[in-house]
Write an enzyme that holds these catalytic residues in place. Structure first.
Site, PDB file in Angstrom:
ATOM      1  N   HIS A   1       9.594  20.430  -1.343  1.00  0.00           N
ATOM      2  CA  HIS A   1       9.162  20.410   0.061  1.00  0.00           C
ATOM      3  C   HIS A   1       7.874  19.609   0.268  1.00  0.00           C
ATOM      4  O   HIS A   1       7.051  19.962   1.096  1.00  0.00           O
ATOM      5  CB  HIS A   1       8.939  21.836   0.555  1.00  0.00           C
TER       6      HIS A   1
ATOM      7  N   HIS B   1      19.179  27.072   9.451  1.00  0.00           N
ATOM      8  CA  HIS B   1      17.843  27.269  10.020  1.00  0.00           C
ATOM      9  C   HIS B   1      17.234  25.944  10.431  1.00  0.00           C
ATOM     10  O   HIS B   1      17.554  24.904   9.888  1.00  0.00           O
ATOM     11  CB  HIS B   1      16.898  28.039   9.089  1.00  0.00           C
TER      12      HIS B   1
ATOM     13  N   GLU C   1      19.826  22.112   3.806  1.00  0.00           N
ATOM     14  CA  GLU C   1      19.562  22.525   2.412  1.00  0.00           C
ATOM     15  C   GLU C   1      20.793  23.161   1.761  1.00  0.00           C
ATOM     16  O   GLU C   1      20.832  23.302   0.539  1.00  0.00           O
ATOM     17  CB  GLU C   1      18.421  23.556   2.371  1.00  0.00           C
TER      18      GLU C   1
HETATM   19  C1  DHB Z   1      11.383  28.804   5.894  1.00  0.00           C
HETATM   20  C2  DHB Z   1      12.602  28.358   5.346  1.00  0.00           C
HETATM   21  C3  DHB Z   1      12.604  27.351   4.389  1.00  0.00           C
HETATM   22  O1  DHB Z   1      13.754  26.841   3.842  1.00  0.00           O
HETATM   23  C4  DHB Z   1      11.414  26.805   3.935  1.00  0.00           C
HETATM   24  O2  DHB Z   1      11.483  25.892   2.949  1.00  0.00           O
HETATM   25  C5  DHB Z   1      10.219  27.226   4.483  1.00  0.00           C
HETATM   26  C6  DHB Z   1      10.202  28.227   5.460  1.00  0.00           C
HETATM   27  C7  DHB Z   1      11.341  29.894   6.910  1.00  0.00           C
HETATM   28  O3  DHB Z   1      12.393  30.305   7.439  1.00  0.00           O
HETATM   29  O4  DHB Z   1      10.242  30.392   7.169  1.00  0.00           O
HETATM   30 FE    FE Z   2      13.336  25.112   2.466  1.00  0.00          FE
END
Ligand code: DHB
Ligand code: FE
Length: 295
Positions: free
Chosen positions: A59, A192, A239
């Site tokens: 990330h 997400h 992802e």
């Molecule tokens: C969140 C989800 C992720 O995949 C990530 O890398 C960082 C944060 C989240 O939902 O807070």
């Molecule tokens: Fe992530």
């Protein structure tokens, strides 16, 4: 030859690290998520992998927007945990398996994949937290080979290409001259979106179809382009490519798998969370399963 015992895919979210640190696993908010893991830990306790190949997306820790490899494989004796600014407690370093790293790099490169090899590599929450969920003990009993797939900076590799990479990694594991037991792990998703107009976007219907496809029709998600996957799952939901790589690794020769356990829960933080474990079946059981599904 090495034995590929099966695979696990799970969401990764920094907040999980905070919850583990504070011991919140039984709190109402967290329990439905953490409850997905004990059956998988029991299976891993029996299957006893020595090494885990971890497909995940970095990330911004090793690779920032200025230099972004599509596929990068760790080849280090040890991987230090750091994160990219989430403030979660860091975990002890993880042991690498240099022999498997280089065997994967050589085998997969020979199949025309162009990899970045990383003899130094830090690992973020996407690698460490899933390992912590599967092996909560203070010293992780497995060594790892991290495989990063870019889902952060466009252009991203297609689902088809990721599937092919996963399969090549699975074939490499199976041709590794070692008596070690190997598992594959894919981390990320499910749907997400952390930013933009659709921040908070979750698509339960698609996630459940995808979870089902992991067991019954592993190539299902390869029909979608990256833009379609982003539309269906969110800018970070893409992802789920890591799940696909993990699943593809299990489709080598005797390809039948058994669902060990799966769980789906909405939401943790901004994310629809899922976990799924698949055990590879030994050759005679795989042949019987193939016959009965053809009948
Ligand atoms: C969140 C989800 C992720 O995949 C990530 O890398 C960082 C944060 C989240 O939902 O807070
Ligand atoms: Fe992530």
């Amino acid at each position: 030859m090495a034995q590929l015992i099966g695979g696990v895919a799970t969401s990764h979210i920094p907040a999980i690290g905070g919850a583990i640190h504070k011991g919140l696993q039984q709190e109402a908010y967290w329990k439905p998520f953490f409850d997905g893991f004990p059956p998988i830990r029991e299976w891993l306790g029996r299957a006893k992998p020595d090494v885990v190949v971890v497909f995940y997306n970095d990330h911004g820790l090793n690779f920032f927007l200025d230099k972004m490899p599509t596929f990068a494989v760790g080849a280090a004796a040890q991987y230090e945990n750091a994160d990219e600014g989430w403030g979660i407690p860091t975990l002890a370093p993880y042991r690498g398996d240099l022999d498997l790293s280089w065997h994967i790099i050589n085998s997969v490169t020979a199949k025309d994949f162009d990899l970045v090899t990383c003899q130094e590599m830090q690992i973020d929450h996407a690698c460490t937290l899933p390992l912590k969920l599967l092996w909560p003990e203070s010293v992780c009993p497995v060594s790892i080979v991290p495989v990063c797939i870019n889902t952060v900076q466009f252009p991203l590799p297609s689902a088809k290409r990721v599937y092919a990479l996963g399969k090549a990694v699975g074939e490499a594991v199976k041709s590794w001259n070692s008596d070690k037991r190997v598992a594959v792990l894919g981390t990320g998703g499910l749907s997400h979106q952390l930013d933009g107009e659709r921040a908070g976007f979750i698509n339960k219907e698609f996630d459940l179809q995808f979870l089902d496809s992991m067991v019954t029709n592993p190539e299902w998600a390869t029909q979608f382009s990256i833009l379609e996957l982003v539309e269906k799952t969110g800018t970070q939901g893409v992802e789920l490519l890591m799940w696909l790589a993990m699943r593809a690794a299990l489709t080598t020769s005797h390809s039948a798998v058994r669902l060990v356990h799966s769980n789906y829960h909405i939401p943790i933080s901004n994310t629809a969370t899922g976990v799924l474990a698949l055990e590879t079946l030994p050759a005679p059981a795989a042949a019987a399963a193939a016959l009965s599904s053809a009948a």
